[in-house]
Design an enzyme around this catalytic site. Structure first.
Site, PDB file in Angstrom:
ATOM      1  N   HIS A   8      36.372  33.064  40.646  1.00  0.00           N
ATOM      2  CA  HIS A   8      37.331  34.121  40.988  1.00  0.00           C
ATOM      3  C   HIS A   8      38.106  34.536  39.751  1.00  0.00           C
ATOM      4  O   HIS A   8      38.120  33.800  38.755  1.00  0.00           O
ATOM      5  CB  HIS A   8      38.318  33.587  42.040  1.00  0.00           C
ATOM      6  CG  HIS A   8      39.183  32.490  41.497  1.00  0.00           C
ATOM      7  ND1 HIS A   8      38.781  31.158  41.487  1.00  0.00           N
ATOM      8  CD2 HIS A   8      40.374  32.513  40.872  1.00  0.00           C
ATOM      9  CE1 HIS A   8      39.708  30.426  40.900  1.00  0.00           C
ATOM     10  NE2 HIS A   8      40.686  31.227  40.506  1.00  0.00           N
ATOM     11  N   HIS A  46      40.868  36.333  33.544  1.00  0.00           N
ATOM     12  CA  HIS A  46      39.748  35.496  33.103  1.00  0.00           C
ATOM     13  C   HIS A  46      39.107  34.874  34.330  1.00  0.00           C
ATOM     14  O   HIS A  46      39.724  34.876  35.407  1.00  0.00           O
ATOM     15  CB  HIS A  46      40.256  34.374  32.176  1.00  0.00           C
ATOM     16  CG  HIS A  46      41.180  33.460  32.904  1.00  0.00           C
ATOM     17  ND1 HIS A  46      42.548  33.681  32.991  1.00  0.00           N
ATOM     18  CD2 HIS A  46      40.937  32.361  33.654  1.00  0.00           C
ATOM     19  CE1 HIS A  46      43.085  32.760  33.760  1.00  0.00           C
ATOM     20  NE2 HIS A  46      42.141  31.940  34.171  1.00  0.00           N
TER      21      HIS A  46
HETATM   22  O1  3AM Z   1      41.714  30.739  36.818  1.00  0.00           O
HETATM   23  P1  3AM Z   1      42.926  30.540  37.631  1.00  0.00           P
HETATM   24  O2  3AM Z   1      44.033  31.523  37.319  1.00  0.00           O
HETATM   25  O3  3AM Z   1      42.678  30.412  39.090  1.00  0.00           O
HETATM   26  O4  3AM Z   1      45.654  27.782  37.889  1.00  0.00           O
HETATM   27  C1  3AM Z   1      45.151  27.610  36.568  1.00  0.00           C
HETATM   28  C2  3AM Z   1      44.285  28.763  36.139  1.00  0.00           C
HETATM   29  O5  3AM Z   1      43.462  29.095  37.236  1.00  0.00           O
HETATM   30  C3  3AM Z   1      44.156  26.481  36.551  1.00  0.00           C
HETATM   31  O6  3AM Z   1      43.443  26.707  35.353  1.00  0.00           O
HETATM   32  C4  3AM Z   1      43.413  28.105  35.081  1.00  0.00           C
HETATM   33  C5  3AM Z   1      43.866  28.353  33.668  1.00  0.00           C
HETATM   34  O7  3AM Z   1      45.157  27.846  33.468  1.00  0.00           O
HETATM   35  N1  3AM Z   1      44.787  25.162  36.551  1.00  0.00           N
HETATM   36  C6  3AM Z   1      46.012  24.842  36.103  1.00  0.00           C
HETATM   37  N2  3AM Z   1      46.222  23.532  36.286  1.00  0.00           N
HETATM   38  C7  3AM Z   1      45.131  23.024  36.883  1.00  0.00           C
HETATM   39  C8  3AM Z   1      44.745  21.726  37.333  1.00  0.00           C
HETATM   40  N3  3AM Z   1      45.548  20.664  37.201  1.00  0.00           N
HETATM   41  C9  3AM Z   1      44.202  24.064  37.061  1.00  0.00           C
HETATM   42  N4  3AM Z   1      43.007  23.890  37.615  1.00  0.00           N
HETATM   43  C10 3AM Z   1      42.702  22.636  38.013  1.00  0.00           C
HETATM   44  N5  3AM Z   1      43.529  21.589  37.876  1.00  0.00           N
END
Ligand code: 3AM
Length: 178
Positions: free
Chosen positions: A120, A36
């Protein structure tokens, strides 16, 4: 519920990205079903607030746009690579949608996202990947790109963290209209 707003990706794009996964010891690859592009992480949200999020997102008016995924990148923390991703071009359509979502959520009372939007799609999370192997991988795939895709909706996902991989569930879809 732990919520985030994201773009899901069509099957052929998932297949293209899945072709990159493999050949790097110490990388925990994201299952293709979980690919995603996060537009806004919201976090733990009680049910009444989730309804407000849904209302705020449903009121957003934005046009469909082309999503272009090209090139690989990494994120680091304390000098250590912790994830590998495919980069999305920051096109006006994508930036416009992301800023509408940010504004809508701030109006609904959520604190501003402090981190700069770096679009990304995460491919894998690194436990302890040997640096030379990672450098080699990035060089090998530096010209990777996907066919552009027309984005016609965005999605509110809930996320349940598991031991191995998170489970992402689409909770609501919001159409983009010309
Ligand atoms: O889209 P990506 O995979 O980069 O790392 C988590 C994931 O990112 C991010 O939200 C997306 C869906 O879970 N994520 C998890 N905790 C987070 C936080 N506290 C976060 N992004 C920002 N702050």
């Amino acid at each position: 519920m732990r919520l985030f707003v994201a773009l899901d990706l069509p099957e052929d794009v998932r297949d293209g990205l899945a072709g990159l996964a493999g050949g790097l010891p110490g990388m925990r690859w994201v299952p293709p079903a979980n690919y995603h592009l996060t537009l806004r992480f919201i976090g733990e949200t009680p049910p009444y607030r989730a309804e407000e999020v849904d209302e705020a997102l449903a009121a957003i008016r934005a046009k469909p746009f082309e999503l272009r995924l090209a090139g690989l990148g990494t994120f680091e923390k304390s000098g250590r690579v912790h994830s590998l991703h495919v980069t999305a071009e920051r096109t006006p359509g994508l930036s416009h949608l992301q800023s509408k979502i940010e504004t809508a959520l701030q109006r609904a009372g959520f604190p501003a996202e402090k981190r700069r939007f770096t679009p990304h799609v995460t491919l894998g999370r690194a436990d302890a990947v040997p640096v030379p192997k990672l450098v080699d991988f990035l060089q090998t795939h530096s010209l990777f790109r996907c066919e552009p895709v027309t984005v016609e909706h965005f999605t509110l996902f809930s996320s349940q963290l598991g031991k191995e991989q998170a489970v992402y569930t689409p909770e609501a879809d919001y159409p983009l209209a010309a």
